[in-house]
Write an enzyme that holds these catalytic residues in place. Structure first.
Site, PDB file in Angstrom:
ATOM      1  N   ASP A  25       0.858  -1.187   0.000  1.00 14.10           N
ATOM      2  CA  ASP A  25       0.000   0.000   0.000  1.00 14.10           C
ATOM      3  C   ASP A  25       0.900   1.244   0.000  1.00 14.10           C
ATOM      4  O   ASP A  25       1.837   1.318  -0.782  1.00 14.10           O
ATOM      5  CB  ASP A  25      -0.968  -0.044   1.188  1.00 14.10           C
ATOM      6  CG  ASP A  25      -2.088   0.976   1.072  1.00 14.10           C
ATOM      7  OD1 ASP A  25      -3.088   0.689   0.394  1.00 14.10           O
ATOM      8  OD2 ASP A  25      -1.965   2.070   1.659  1.00 14.10           O
ATOM      9  N   TYR A  84      -2.764  11.112   1.207  1.00 16.54           N
ATOM     10  CA  TYR A  84      -3.336  11.029  -0.137  1.00 16.54           C
ATOM     11  C   TYR A  84      -3.237  12.388  -0.831  1.00 16.54           C
ATOM     12  O   TYR A  84      -2.867  12.481  -1.998  1.00 16.54           O
ATOM     13  CB  TYR A  84      -4.795  10.583  -0.066  1.00 16.54           C
ATOM     14  CG  TYR A  84      -4.964   9.112   0.242  1.00 16.54           C
ATOM     15  CD1 TYR A  84      -5.316   8.207  -0.755  1.00 16.54           C
ATOM     16  CD2 TYR A  84      -4.785   8.621   1.532  1.00 16.54           C
ATOM     17  CE1 TYR A  84      -5.462   6.858  -0.485  1.00 16.54           C
ATOM     18  CE2 TYR A  84      -4.928   7.275   1.817  1.00 16.54           C
ATOM     19  CZ  TYR A  84      -5.269   6.394   0.805  1.00 16.54           C
ATOM     20  OH  TYR A  84      -5.408   5.060   1.078  1.00 16.54           O
ATOM     21  N   HIS A 108      -4.680  -7.723   0.274  1.00 15.14           N
ATOM     22  CA  HIS A 108      -3.968  -6.453   0.407  1.00 15.14           C
ATOM     23  C   HIS A 108      -3.169  -6.364   1.702  1.00 15.14           C
ATOM     24  O   HIS A 108      -2.120  -5.726   1.736  1.00 15.14           O
ATOM     25  CB  HIS A 108      -4.995  -5.319   0.324  1.00 15.14           C
ATOM     26  CG  HIS A 108      -4.407  -3.952   0.212  1.00 15.14           C
ATOM     27  ND1 HIS A 108      -3.681  -3.542  -0.881  1.00 15.14           N
ATOM     28  CD2 HIS A 108      -4.437  -2.894   1.066  1.00 15.14           C
ATOM     29  CE1 HIS A 108      -3.307  -2.278  -0.710  1.00 15.14           C
ATOM     30  NE2 HIS A 108      -3.743  -1.874   0.466  1.00 15.14           N
TER      31      HIS A 108
END
Length: 387
Positions: A177, A308, A359
């Site tokens: 990630d 982000y 994930h």
């Protein structure tokens, strides 16, 4: 340059505040469908919140955290929290391991002992690692940036400084990630000291010259990323554009914070076939809530989301020439093909497609994950590169 021992010690008043907020949750009506397609269902959310309120034991996880050596140190004006777990084998290979969102250092609690003490966990002494497990800026017990400029490229440099400060001249790095993006940055900027990297979500664009001759695996990968873009990426659009607006609701409502995170563990873990997925097929309630608590107790919904905003348009996609290992899990969001990876990585030393896992690979399939790291870094000509 100071490195300060750290111990987690959450005040009982914070836990009492959490219980009060859970008691006073204002619930929405149930979803208009019989599955998770509109989000985490009301019935499961209430069930998990009830467990959180009445049965979950934070002190259990706090004790586990405090069983490992933890520290903070100031880097680039931020206090960075990290675990530093040295192997009993002095010549172990140093490795920095980085989590992502909505994960935390909780992701690695099952792999710390096997990696640092392999003899007791099916490995050999020469498989041992000294582990450095930092918390990303804005997450958990690390400091929160108060001005812009802390993206994955900068964090890669920060982790290089951290490893140097700990006395590691040569080391390897691992991540998934956002941890994958940070590890890519290390592989670009810390080449004098980083001997190799391993990633379980390669950040690679599909090669244009393959589009007329896609393999079955590549076609499936494109379909998967199309599904993600259409149905599963709303969180990233919000966090990359207006993280502060989102932060008010998540900072105020524990159920909101829990739902925002746990839905992604439903979507991204290998937790059942479509239509029968459930996060508890992959992880326990306690593991899900341990991770949620790393956000709730540190009030880091907004500060974690800002990564982000900082990084979505700031990826350095230049080639990486140091040795690279990749492990591709079947329920990963984007499952890169080897030929796509070779367009960016010039020295792939390990490549493997696993038959289970998603994930959050280290948390879902710790034994497979440990074996992947061992197999990858055994390929280095000088496996022992301690401080």
């Amino acid at each position: 340059m100071e490195i300060t021992p750290f111990k987690v010690d959450i005040a009982e008043a914070q836990l009492e505040d959490l219980r009060n907020r859970l008691d006073n949750t204002r619930w929405p009506e149930r979803e208009a469908v019989s599955d998770w397609s509109q989000g985490i269902p009301l019935s499961y959310t209430r069930k998990l919140a009830d467990y959180w309120r009445n049965d979950y034991d934070w002190r259990r996880w706090e004790t586990k955290l405090n069983s490992w050596d933890q520290f903070t140190t100031g880097i680039s004006g931020l206090d960075i929290h990290f675990l530093h777990v040295r192997s009993p084998h002095e010549n172990a290979l140093p490795m920095v391991v980085t989590h992502g969102w909505p994960g935390s250092i909780v992701e690695f609690h099952k792999i710390i002992e096997p990696l640092t003490n392999p003899v007791d966990h099916g490995g050999k002494a020469e498989d041992a690692f000294h582990l450095v497990v930092p918390t990303l800026p804005g997450y958990g017990f690390s400091g929160k940036p108060s001005s812009q400029g802390t993206g994955v490229v900068q964090i890669g440099h920060m982790w290089g400084e951290l490893m140097a400060r700990l006395g590691y001249r040569r080391y390897v790095a691992q991540g998934g990630d956002w941890g994958s993006a940070v590890t890519h940055s290390i592989g670009q900027s810390q080449t004098e000291h980083c001997a190799a990297i391993h990633i379980n979500m390669p950040v690679v664009a599909p090669a244009e010259d393959t589009m007329d001759n896609l393999s079955e695996q590549e076609q499936a990968a494109l379909e998967s990323i199309g599904h993600y873009d259409r149905w599963d990426s709303g969180y990233s659009k919000q966090q990359s554009t207006r993280p502060q607006t989102l932060g008010y609701s998540l900072a105020d409502s524990p159920v909101g914070q829990m739902a925002w995170i746990v839905e992604k563990f439903w979507a991204w873990t290998d937790c059942g076939v479509e239509g029968e997925q459930h996060p508890e097929n992959a992880l326990s309630k306690d593991e899900l809530l341990d991770n949620v608590m790393m956000y709730w107790l540190t009030n880091s919904a907004a500060s974690s989301a800002r990564l982000y905003w900082e990084s979505f348009n700031d990826f350095n996609m230049d080639p990486i020439h140091i040795p690279v290992g990749c492990s591709i899990y079947p329920r990963e969001i984007f499952r890169c093909s080897r030929r796509w990876a070779e367009s960016r990585f010039s020295n792939i030393i390990h490549w493997n497609h696993l038959d289970k896992g998603g994930h959050f690979a280290a948390l879902e399939q710790p034994e497979l994950f440990v074996e992947e790291l061992r197999a990858c870094f055994r390929q280095l000509p000088e496996r022992s590169m301690g401080a």
